[in-house]
Motif scaffolding. Structure first.
Motif, PDB file in Angstrom:
ATOM      1  N   ASP A 193     -61.977  29.907 -64.137  1.00 35.92           N
ATOM      2  CA  ASP A 193     -61.203  30.913 -64.477  1.00 35.92           C
ATOM      3  C   ASP A 193     -60.358  32.005 -64.153  1.00 35.92           C
ATOM      4  N   PRO A 194     -59.325  32.421 -63.463  1.00 39.93           N
ATOM      5  CA  PRO A 194     -58.525  33.109 -62.967  1.00 39.93           C
ATOM      6  C   PRO A 194     -58.582  34.517 -63.392  1.00 39.93           C
ATOM      7  N   MET A 195     -59.301  34.794 -65.027  1.00 46.18           N
ATOM      8  CA  MET A 195     -60.061  36.143 -65.255  1.00 46.18           C
ATOM      9  C   MET A 195     -61.312  36.087 -64.924  1.00 46.18           C
ATOM     10  N   LYS A 196     -61.961  35.634 -64.199  1.00 43.05           N
ATOM     11  CA  LYS A 196     -63.866  35.663 -63.804  1.00 43.05           C
ATOM     12  C   LYS A 196     -63.679  35.916 -62.521  1.00 43.05           C
ATOM     13  N   VAL A 197     -63.210  36.764 -61.388  1.00 48.57           N
ATOM     14  CA  VAL A 197     -63.118  36.280 -60.619  1.00 48.57           C
ATOM     15  C   VAL A 197     -64.180  38.243 -60.228  1.00 48.57           C
ATOM     16  N   ASP A 198     -64.560  38.566 -60.645  1.00 50.75           N
ATOM     17  CA  ASP A 198     -64.787  40.381 -61.082  1.00 50.75           C
ATOM     18  C   ASP A 198     -65.750  40.476 -59.858  1.00 50.75           C
TER      19      ASP A 198
ATOM     20  N   MET B  94     -52.178  35.699 -61.825  1.00 53.63           N
ATOM     21  CA  MET B  94     -52.785  35.950 -62.689  1.00 53.63           C
ATOM     22  C   MET B  94     -54.049  36.609 -62.948  1.00 53.63           C
ATOM     23  N   ALA B  95     -55.101  36.054 -61.776  1.00 51.64           N
ATOM     24  CA  ALA B  95     -56.176  37.360 -61.297  1.00 51.64           C
ATOM     25  C   ALA B  95     -56.407  38.304 -61.143  1.00 51.64           C
ATOM     26  N   VAL B  96     -54.504  38.370 -60.492  1.00 53.62           N
ATOM     27  CA  VAL B  96     -53.989  40.241 -59.898  1.00 53.62           C
ATOM     28  C   VAL B  96     -54.256  41.063 -61.572  1.00 53.62           C
ATOM     29  N   HIS B  97     -53.210  40.753 -62.502  1.00 58.77           N
ATOM     30  CA  HIS B  97     -53.011  41.173 -63.386  1.00 58.77           C
ATOM     31  C   HIS B  97     -54.421  41.314 -64.325  1.00 58.77           C
TER      32      HIS B  97
ATOM     33  N   MET C  62     -55.969  44.486 -62.351  1.00 54.39           N
ATOM     34  CA  MET C  62     -55.173  45.780 -62.107  1.00 54.39           C
ATOM     35  C   MET C  62     -55.871  46.613 -64.002  1.00 54.39           C
ATOM     36  N   LEU C  63     -55.861  45.297 -64.803  1.00 56.73           N
ATOM     37  CA  LEU C  63     -56.869  46.076 -66.118  1.00 56.73           C
ATOM     38  C   LEU C  63     -57.531  46.433 -66.014  1.00 56.73           C
ATOM     39  N   LYS C  64     -58.895  45.787 -65.105  1.00 56.43           N
ATOM     40  CA  LYS C  64     -60.191  46.198 -65.114  1.00 56.43           C
ATOM     41  C   LYS C  64     -61.111  46.396 -63.993  1.00 56.43           C
ATOM     42  N   ASN C  65     -60.449  46.713 -62.807  1.00 57.02           N
ATOM     43  CA  ASN C  65     -60.519  47.467 -61.872  1.00 57.02           C
ATOM     44  C   ASN C  65     -60.417  49.245 -61.090  1.00 57.02           C
ATOM     45  N   PRO C  66     -60.459  50.279 -61.203  1.00 57.79           N
ATOM     46  CA  PRO C  66     -59.937  51.119 -61.143  1.00 57.79           C
ATOM     47  C   PRO C  66     -60.092  51.225 -59.601  1.00 57.79           C
ATOM     48  N   GLN C  67     -60.896  50.345 -58.716  1.00 57.79           N
ATOM     49  CA  GLN C  67     -60.512  51.026 -57.496  1.00 57.79           C
ATOM     50  C   GLN C  67     -59.806  50.501 -56.844  1.00 57.79           C
ATOM     51  N   LEU C  68     -58.964  49.375 -57.396  1.00 65.56           N
ATOM     52  CA  LEU C  68     -57.400  49.292 -56.491  1.00 65.56           C
ATOM     53  C   LEU C  68     -56.355  49.727 -57.050  1.00 65.56           C
ATOM     54  N   PRO C  69     -55.682  50.758 -56.464  1.00 68.55           N
ATOM     55  CA  PRO C  69     -54.676  51.768 -56.012  1.00 68.55           C
ATOM     56  C   PRO C  69     -53.299  51.359 -56.885  1.00 68.55           C
TER      57      PRO C  69
END
Length: 243
Positions: free
Chosen positions: A100-105, A134-137, A140-147
């Protein structure tokens, strides 16, 4: 009957001699390429369904490193089998349940920690292709460490929470991608206008099919080459603007 979801001609690829090396980071293997000079800027590359060993994705890692970034492609499948060209598309939905590309955290956090603590990275962007788009999308919604992020032809799942991006994100699509309709791209644009509070960009490249931006030079068709090169330049320019 589902259309072949991510089909592009993976069997017709030339070999590639990589410039980087492999590392083990906690439970994840990763491919890393560094520029020839010191930098505190890094980019995480998220592979497509063919995984971190696929020559095309390693070529992209080396390409980004050549622009002055510590570039890393972790195995987001954690040692499990990537999709293979010999697999049957009828089984794709089942395969996706376990990938699942939504489970890469968790893996993203491990890699961010490694880049900061072991490589001295202070700013870290993320680029992903197809499954990785899909994982990037998601990130970018979840991880503020990625500018900054670049999502290349990641299928868009419509839901209201898909649009409140934390940091600048660039969405790249091919006009002839049979997995992503023009209506989906239009909806993405409309919803981002409504919800997104940070800079974003959507661009559709004429005549291009799914997977177009990953091709190595010798695998490009002459008609596609200008668009592939433009997409990659746009990707790097976006990263450079924020990282």
């Amino acid at each position: 009957q589902m259309a072949d979801p991510f089909l592009y001609h993976t069997g017709e690829r030339s070999q590639y001699g990589c410039l980087g090396h492999e590392v083990q980071i906690e439970h994840i293997k990763a491919y890393v390429c560094r520029p020839s000079f010191f930098t505190d800027k890094a980019v995480i590359v998220i592979h497509d369904i063919f995984g971190w060993l696929f020559p095309d994705i390693r070529y992209i890692v080396d390409l980004i490193a050549g622009h002055g970034y510590i570039t890393i492609c972790p195995d987001f499948f954690k040692g499990t089998e990537p999709w293979k060209t010999t697999d049957h598309w009828a089984d794709f939905a089942d395969w996706m349940k376990d990938h699942d590309p939504m489970k890469v955290d968790k893996e993203a956090d491990v890699v961010l920690k490694y880049l900061k603590e072991q490589c001295g990275a202070k700013k870290i962007g993320v680029v992903g292709f197809s499954w990785g788009g899909m994982a990037v999308h998601h990130l970018m919604l979840k991880n503020p460490q990625l500018p900054a992020g670049v999502s290349l032809y990641g299928i868009i799942r419509d839901s209201e929470e898909r649009y409140d991006l934390l940091n600048p994100t660039f969405f790249i699509f091919g006009e002839k991608d049979h997995t992503i309709s023009f209506d989906q791209i239009t909806l993405l644009d409309e919803k981002l206008k409504q919800y997104c509070k940070v800079p974003y960009k959507i661009k559709v490249y004429p005549g291009q099919v799914h997977g177009f931006a990953q091709l190595k030079p010798e695998d490009m068709k002459p008609d596609d080459k200008p668009y592939i090169e433009e997409a990659r330049k746009d990707m790097i320019d976006w990263i450079k603007m924020f990282i």
